[in-house]
Design a protein around this motif. Structure first.
Motif, short mmCIF file in Angstrom:
data_model
loop_
_atom_site.label_atom_id
_atom_site.label_comp_id
_atom_site.label_asym_id
_atom_site.label_seq_id
_atom_site.Cartn_x
_atom_site.Cartn_y
_atom_site.Cartn_z
N SER A 15 -11.00 28.49 -22.85
CA SER A 15 -9.75 28.92 -23.49
C SER A 15 -9.67 30.44 -23.71
CB SER A 15 -9.50 28.20 -24.83
OG SER A 15 -10.25 28.77 -25.87
N THR A 17 -10.39 34.64 -22.38
CA THR A 17 -9.93 35.44 -21.24
C THR A 17 -11.10 36.02 -20.47
OG1 THR A 17 -7.83 36.00 -22.31
CG2 THR A 17 -8.58 37.46 -20.54
N LEU A 63 -2.30 30.51 -9.70
CA LEU A 63 -2.93 31.18 -10.84
C LEU A 63 -1.98 32.14 -11.54
CD1 LEU A 63 -6.29 32.09 -9.07
CD2 LEU A 63 -5.99 30.33 -10.84
N SER A 65 0.49 32.28 -13.53
CA SER A 65 0.82 32.25 -14.96
C SER A 65 -0.32 32.75 -15.85
CB SER A 65 1.19 30.82 -15.38
OG SER A 65 0.08 29.95 -15.21
N ARG A 66 -1.53 32.88 -15.27
CA ARG A 66 -2.70 33.24 -16.08
C ARG A 66 -3.32 34.57 -15.67
NH1 ARG A 66 -7.27 29.96 -16.09
NH2 ARG A 66 -6.92 29.09 -14.01
N LEU A 82 -7.96 36.93 -16.45
CA LEU A 82 -7.57 35.55 -16.25
C LEU A 82 -7.68 34.85 -17.59
CD1 LEU A 82 -6.84 33.27 -14.19
CD2 LEU A 82 -9.30 32.83 -14.00
N ASN A 83 -6.56 34.41 -18.12
CA ASN A 83 -6.61 33.84 -19.47
C ASN A 83 -6.67 32.32 -19.45
OD1 ASN A 83 -3.89 33.00 -19.11
ND2 ASN A 83 -3.15 34.97 -19.89
N SER A 84 -6.96 31.78 -20.63
CA SER A 84 -7.03 30.32 -20.83
C SER A 84 -7.96 29.66 -19.81
CB SER A 84 -5.63 29.70 -20.75
OG SER A 84 -4.76 30.29 -21.67
N VAL A 85 -9.16 30.19 -19.67
CA VAL A 85 -10.08 29.70 -18.63
C VAL A 85 -10.65 28.33 -18.99
CG1 VAL A 85 -10.67 32.00 -17.82
CG2 VAL A 85 -12.07 30.92 -19.60
N ASP A 89 -12.74 27.49 -13.55
CA ASP A 89 -12.67 28.91 -13.21
C ASP A 89 -14.05 29.52 -13.00
OD1 ASP A 89 -10.02 28.96 -15.53
OD2 ASP A 89 -9.79 29.26 -13.36
#
Lengths: 115, 113
Positions: A15, A17, A63, A65-66, A82-85, A89
Motif C-alpha cells: 500500500s 509508494t 499502470l 493510474s499509479r 509507483l503508489n499503492s504497491v 509489484d
C-alpha cells in the motif's frame, strides 16, 4: 558512453509508494527518451513508461493510474514513483534509454514488496 | 495492446549449430509510410539487463557478432544464430515498438545440447 544507475529502497511495504531514481552519467538528460521497465523474478519484461526530456510522459495503461515519472535536469536524474504497491509489484526495475528500442540499460534494482 | 508470442519457449542446440527463434505479433508492426518493421531483439544473461541485438527487425546493433541476424516482416519474425557459441546461452526477447504500450515476448531460453 552513457551509463545508467538505479537507486532506491529494496523493500517497500504493501500500500506504500515505491520510489526509484536513475542517475545518468556520460551524457546529458536534456535529450532522449528515459524509460522504466520491470521484470518480476523469473518472468518477462514489462514496459512501465517514459519521459521525454521536454517533460512529455507516456505510461503503460495497465499502470497509468499509479505511476509518475519525472526528470531532474539539475541532477541528471529521472525518477519513478509507483503508489499503492502490492506483492505483484515485486520486480527488478530497470531504467533505459530509447524512444523505440533500448540500447542502454541500468543494471537493475530489485524491489520487494512485503510487510 | 500488441501481443508478442515467441516460439519455442525453450530450445537446446549443439555448439556450432544454427539456432532459430520465432516471434509473432498480434498485429502488423510494419509501418507503411517508411517500410520499417518496429521490432527489436534482446539477449539477457542471468543477473544482467537485456542487451540490444537487433532493431528495425534486421539491423544489427554495433558490436553484436555477425552470427546474429534478424529477419521477417509484418507479423512474423525470426532471430537466427548461425553457429551457436557457449556464450550465447541466454534468454532472448522480441519487442515491438510500433505503438504504446511497448510490449515484449515472453522469452525463449536457449541452452546447449
Amino acid at each position: 558512453q552513457v551509463q545508467l544507475q538505479e537507486s532506491g529502497p529494496g523493500l517497500v511495504k504493501p500500500s506504500e509508494t515505491l520510489s526509484l531514481t536513475c542517475t545518468v552519467s556520460g551524457g546529458s538528460i536534456s535529450s532522449y527518451y528515459w524509460n522504466w521497465i520491470r521484470q518480476p523474478p523469473g518472468k518477462g519484461l514489462e514496459w512501465i513508461g517514459y519521459i521525454y526530456y521536454s517533460g512529455t510522459t507516456n505510461y503503460n495503461p495497465s499502470l497509468k493510474s499509479r505511476v509518475t515519472i519525472s526528470l531532474d535536469t539539475s541532477k541528471n536524474q529521472f525518477s519513478l514513483k509507483l503508489n499503492s504497491v502490492t506483492a505483484a509489484d515485486t520486480a527488478v526495475y530497470y531504467c533505459a534509454i530509447g524512444e523505440y528500442y533500448f540500447g542502454y540499460w541500468g543494471q537493475g534494482s530489485l524491489v520487494t514488496v512485503s510487510s | 495492446d500488441i501481443v508478442m508470442t515467441q516460439s519455442p519457449d525453450s530450445l537446446a542446440v549443439s555448439l556450432g549449430e544454427r539456432a532459430t527463434i520465432n516471434c509473432k505479433s498480434s498485429q502488423s508492426v510494419l509501418y507503411s509510410s517508411n517500410n520499417k518493421n518496429y521490432l527489436a531483439w534482446y539477449q539477457q544473461k542471468p543477473g544482467q539487463p537485456p542487451k540490444l541485438l537487433i532493431y528495425w527487425a534486421s539491423a544489427r546493433e554495433s558490436g553484436v557478432p555477425d552470427r546474429f541476424s534478424g529477419s521477417g516482416s509484418g507479423t512474423d519474425f525470426t532471430l537466427t544464430i548461425s553457429s551457436l557459441q557457449a556464450e550465447d546461452v541466454a534468454v532472448y526477447y522480441c519487442q515491438q515498438y510500433y505503438n504504446t504500450p511497448i510490449t515484449f515476448g515472453q522469452g525463449t531460453r536457449l541452452e546447449i545440447k
